[in-house]
Design a protein around this motif. Sequence first.
Motif, PDB file in Angstrom:
ATOM      1  N   LYS A  68       1.095  -1.042   0.066  1.00  0.00           N
ATOM      2  CA  LYS A  68       0.071  -0.036   0.207  1.00  0.00           C
ATOM      3  C   LYS A  68       1.098   1.301   0.069  1.00  0.00           C
ATOM      4  CE  LYS A  68      -4.283   1.808   2.143  1.00  0.00           C
ATOM      5  NZ  LYS A  68      -5.006   1.843   3.388  1.00  0.00           N
ATOM      6  N   LEU A  69       2.013   1.209   0.827  1.00  0.00           N
ATOM      7  CA  LEU A  69       2.759   2.384   0.819  1.00  0.00           C
ATOM      8  C   LEU A  69       3.610   2.520  -0.522  1.00  0.00           C
ATOM      9  CD1 LEU A  69       3.828   4.772   2.489  1.00  0.00           C
ATOM     10  CD2 LEU A  69       5.657   3.326   3.580  1.00  0.00           C
ATOM     11  N   SER A  70       3.940   1.680  -0.795  1.00  0.00           N
ATOM     12  CA  SER A  70       4.728   1.731  -2.121  1.00  0.00           C
ATOM     13  C   SER A  70       3.725   2.092  -3.309  1.00  0.00           C
ATOM     14  CB  SER A  70       5.187   0.130  -2.749  1.00  0.00           C
ATOM     15  OG  SER A  70       6.041   0.037  -3.842  1.00  0.00           O
ATOM     16  N   ASP A  71       2.631   1.672  -3.435  1.00  0.00           N
ATOM     17  CA  ASP A  71       1.631   2.249  -4.605  1.00  0.00           C
ATOM     18  C   ASP A  71       1.298   3.726  -4.207  1.00  0.00           C
ATOM     19  OD1 ASP A  71       1.431  -0.015  -5.505  1.00  0.00           O
ATOM     20  OD2 ASP A  71      -0.467  -0.445  -4.619  1.00  0.00           O
ATOM     21  N   LEU A  72       1.410   4.267  -3.030  1.00  0.00           N
ATOM     22  CA  LEU A  72       1.376   5.529  -2.732  1.00  0.00           C
ATOM     23  C   LEU A  72       2.360   6.372  -3.006  1.00  0.00           C
ATOM     24  CD1 LEU A  72      -0.207   8.184  -1.091  1.00  0.00           C
ATOM     25  CD2 LEU A  72       1.037   7.297   0.854  1.00  0.00           C
ATOM     26  N   ILE A  73       3.633   5.984  -2.717  1.00  0.00           N
ATOM     27  CA  ILE A  73       4.867   6.888  -3.077  1.00  0.00           C
ATOM     28  C   ILE A  73       5.102   6.827  -4.535  1.00  0.00           C
ATOM     29  CG2 ILE A  73       5.592   6.780  -0.485  1.00  0.00           C
ATOM     30  CD1 ILE A  73       7.801   4.749  -1.797  1.00  0.00           C
ATOM     31  N   PHE A  74       4.836   5.605  -5.210  1.00  0.00           N
ATOM     32  CA  PHE A  74       5.010   5.545  -6.572  1.00  0.00           C
ATOM     33  C   PHE A  74       4.384   6.609  -7.174  1.00  0.00           C
ATOM     34  CE2 PHE A  74       4.198   3.747 -10.578  1.00  0.00           C
ATOM     35  CZ  PHE A  74       5.517   3.572 -11.293  1.00  0.00           C
ATOM     36  N   ASN A  75       3.030   6.884  -7.036  1.00  0.00           N
ATOM     37  CA  ASN A  75       2.088   8.023  -7.551  1.00  0.00           C
ATOM     38  C   ASN A  75       2.105   9.287  -7.002  1.00  0.00           C
ATOM     39  OD1 ASN A  75       0.886   6.111  -9.624  1.00  0.00           O
ATOM     40  ND2 ASN A  75       0.320   4.988  -7.926  1.00  0.00           N
ATOM     41  N   ASP A  76       2.974   9.591  -5.930  1.00  0.00           N
ATOM     42  CA  ASP A  76       3.039  10.824  -5.437  1.00  0.00           C
ATOM     43  C   ASP A  76       4.215  11.260  -4.992  1.00  0.00           C
ATOM     44  OD1 ASP A  76       2.899  13.072  -3.783  1.00  0.00           O
ATOM     45  OD2 ASP A  76       0.714  12.337  -2.961  1.00  0.00           O
ATOM     46  N   ILE A  77       5.201  12.070  -5.769  1.00  0.00           N
ATOM     47  CA  ILE A  77       6.363  12.334  -5.607  1.00  0.00           C
ATOM     48  C   ILE A  77       6.533  13.013  -4.182  1.00  0.00           C
ATOM     49  CG2 ILE A  77       6.239  14.439  -6.788  1.00  0.00           C
ATOM     50  CD1 ILE A  77       8.927  13.985  -8.007  1.00  0.00           C
ATOM     51  N   GLU A  78       5.619  13.665  -3.846  1.00  0.00           N
ATOM     52  CA  GLU A  78       5.920  14.551  -2.543  1.00  0.00           C
ATOM     53  C   GLU A  78       5.944  13.550  -1.539  1.00  0.00           C
ATOM     54  OE1 GLU A  78       6.783  17.755  -2.163  1.00  0.00           O
ATOM     55  OE2 GLU A  78       6.633  17.931  -4.028  1.00  0.00           O
ATOM     56  N   LYS A  79       4.887  12.705  -1.594  1.00  0.00           N
ATOM     57  CA  LYS A  79       5.203  11.713  -0.269  1.00  0.00           C
ATOM     58  C   LYS A  79       6.402  10.985  -0.428  1.00  0.00           C
ATOM     59  CE  LYS A  79       0.914  12.254   1.297  1.00  0.00           C
ATOM     60  NZ  LYS A  79       0.567  12.669   2.705  1.00  0.00           N
ATOM     61  N   ARG A  80       6.831  10.606  -1.624  1.00  0.00           N
ATOM     62  CA  ARG A  80       7.988   9.848  -1.530  1.00  0.00           C
ATOM     63  C   ARG A  80       9.279  10.605  -1.223  1.00  0.00           C
ATOM     64  NH1 ARG A  80       9.711   9.287  -7.551  1.00  0.00           N
ATOM     65  NH2 ARG A  80       7.494   8.656  -7.657  1.00  0.00           N
ATOM     66  N   LYS A  81       9.334  11.919  -1.479  1.00  0.00           N
ATOM     67  CA  LYS A  81      10.536  12.750  -0.690  1.00  0.00           C
ATOM     68  C   LYS A  81      10.178  12.552   1.009  1.00  0.00           C
ATOM     69  CE  LYS A  81      10.688  16.089  -4.644  1.00  0.00           C
ATOM     70  NZ  LYS A  81      10.586  17.545  -5.063  1.00  0.00           N
ATOM     71  N   LYS A  82       8.902  12.781   1.285  1.00  0.00           N
ATOM     72  CA  LYS A  82       8.839  12.741   2.697  1.00  0.00           C
ATOM     73  C   LYS A  82       9.294  11.309   3.257  1.00  0.00           C
ATOM     74  CE  LYS A  82       4.918  16.063   3.110  1.00  0.00           C
ATOM     75  NZ  LYS A  82       3.537  16.047   3.506  1.00  0.00           N
ATOM     76  N   LEU A  83       9.166  10.158   2.705  1.00  0.00           N
ATOM     77  CA  LEU A  83       9.321   8.808   3.165  1.00  0.00           C
ATOM     78  C   LEU A  83      10.942   8.800   2.981  1.00  0.00           C
ATOM     79  CD1 LEU A  83       8.544   5.744   3.416  1.00  0.00           C
ATOM     80  CD2 LEU A  83       9.037   5.525   0.990  1.00  0.00           C
ATOM     81  N   ASN A  84      11.560   9.245   1.956  1.00  0.00           N
ATOM     82  CA  ASN A  84      12.946   9.387   1.998  1.00  0.00           C
ATOM     83  C   ASN A  84      13.626  10.372   2.975  1.00  0.00           C
ATOM     84  OD1 ASN A  84      13.015   7.599  -0.358  1.00  0.00           O
ATOM     85  ND2 ASN A  84      13.140   9.516  -1.899  1.00  0.00           N
ATOM     86  N   ALA A  85      13.007  11.596   3.103  1.00  0.00           N
ATOM     87  CA  ALA A  85      13.421  12.453   4.417  1.00  0.00           C
ATOM     88  C   ALA A  85      13.514  11.782   5.974  1.00  0.00           C
ATOM     89  CB  ALA A  85      12.785  13.508   4.395  1.00  0.00           C
ATOM     90  N   ILE A  86      12.588  10.794   5.966  1.00  0.00           N
ATOM     91  CA  ILE A  86      12.418  10.255   7.183  1.00  0.00           C
ATOM     92  C   ILE A  86      13.587   8.992   7.372  1.00  0.00           C
ATOM     93  CG2 ILE A  86      10.967   8.813   8.755  1.00  0.00           C
ATOM     94  CD1 ILE A  86       8.608  10.444   7.609  1.00  0.00           C
ATOM     95  N   THR A  87      13.553   8.092   6.272  1.00  0.00           N
ATOM     96  CA  THR A  87      14.110   6.960   6.404  1.00  0.00           C
ATOM     97  C   THR A  87      15.661   7.003   6.115  1.00  0.00           C
ATOM     98  OG1 THR A  87      13.547   6.230   4.012  1.00  0.00           O
ATOM     99  CG2 THR A  87      12.079   5.449   5.996  1.00  0.00           C
ATOM    100  N   HIS A  88      16.163   7.844   5.013  1.00  0.00           N
ATOM    101  CA  HIS A  88      17.321   7.799   4.518  1.00  0.00           C
ATOM    102  C   HIS A  88      18.523   8.093   5.616  1.00  0.00           C
ATOM    103  CE1 HIS A  88      16.612   8.125  -0.141  1.00  0.00           C
ATOM    104  NE2 HIS A  88      16.027   7.051   0.332  1.00  0.00           N
ATOM    105  N   PRO A  89      18.152   9.130   6.630  1.00  0.00           N
ATOM    106  CA  PRO A  89      19.327   9.396   7.725  1.00  0.00           C
ATOM    107  C   PRO A  89      19.619   8.033   8.494  1.00  0.00           C
ATOM    108  CG  PRO A  89      17.554  11.136   7.510  1.00  0.00           C
ATOM    109  CD  PRO A  89      17.266  10.250   6.614  1.00  0.00           C
ATOM    110  N   PHE A  90      18.414   7.334   8.600  1.00  0.00           N
ATOM    111  CA  PHE A  90      18.709   6.155   9.389  1.00  0.00           C
ATOM    112  C   PHE A  90      19.421   4.958   8.577  1.00  0.00           C
ATOM    113  CE2 PHE A  90      14.958   8.080  11.490  1.00  0.00           C
ATOM    114  CZ  PHE A  90      15.520   8.166  12.733  1.00  0.00           C
ATOM    115  N   ILE A  91      18.970   4.905   7.227  1.00  0.00           N
ATOM    116  CA  ILE A  91      19.628   3.930   6.571  1.00  0.00           C
ATOM    117  C   ILE A  91      21.250   4.267   6.239  1.00  0.00           C
ATOM    118  CG2 ILE A  91      19.666   3.070   4.047  1.00  0.00           C
ATOM    119  CD1 ILE A  91      16.740   3.494   4.049  1.00  0.00           C
ATOM    120  N   TYR A  92      21.524   5.515   5.993  1.00  0.00           N
ATOM    121  CA  TYR A  92      22.868   5.691   5.637  1.00  0.00           C
ATOM    122  C   TYR A  92      23.878   5.915   7.016  1.00  0.00           C
ATOM    123  CZ  TYR A  92      21.399   6.762   0.825  1.00  0.00           C
ATOM    124  OH  TYR A  92      20.942   6.563  -0.488  1.00  0.00           O
TER     125      TYR A  92
END
Length: 235
Positions: A68-92
Amino acid sequence: MFLVGITGGIATGKSSVANIFRENGIPVIDADAIARRVVEPGKPAWHKLKKEFGSEFFLDDQRINRVKLSDLIFNDIEKRKKLNAITHPFIYREIYWQTFKYFLQGHAFIVMELPLLFESGHMLSYLHKIIVVTCEEDIQLLRLMEREGFTEAKAKLRIIAQMSLDKKCEMANFVIENSGGEDDTREQTIKVLNVLKRSKYHWRLRLIVGFCCTVLLAGAYWLKSRTNKILKASI
């Protein structure tokens, strides 16, 4: 120690190539595996995602509803940016920590499996060599449909959303063609592995690090000695 990146398109076989490196004793950092761990229930990133996207994107066991989340961020670039902003610092942060640990263990090089290396651009400046895993378009499409249960139309959309394989291959140091059988892919990968093993680049990096550490230690010793002299002179 130098860093080698493995990337490619979705469903081209990046993990299969990475596993061959593992089987031959080369440490592999899997960015996707780290991304899954940092959003496990109760983790800081999980709390932030729940606050940002709401409970509707979580399953009954509190794990993220990835489909469900994948479908959302795939079709909404702003939501994708928010997801990345949250997860990327922890990932890297985890990627850097694992890299540091492998450096201390004395490895000549390690491999990082980074699916969106070129799309994000984040790790490009740190990598000494880049391996792109590619395959024929119809094979990629079929693999993705079988793996994810996508319709052909949905699978095609996911593929074209990424940078083209041709463009990625142009920026690679090594290209592994994964359209054939397992033995063919293994043979190509072992050839690349042998080239990397022959590289002396890691000694250059260790000399630079060693020199910097020596300079820092010498500076600290000089500063301590000077401080002691000043203190003695003031007594």
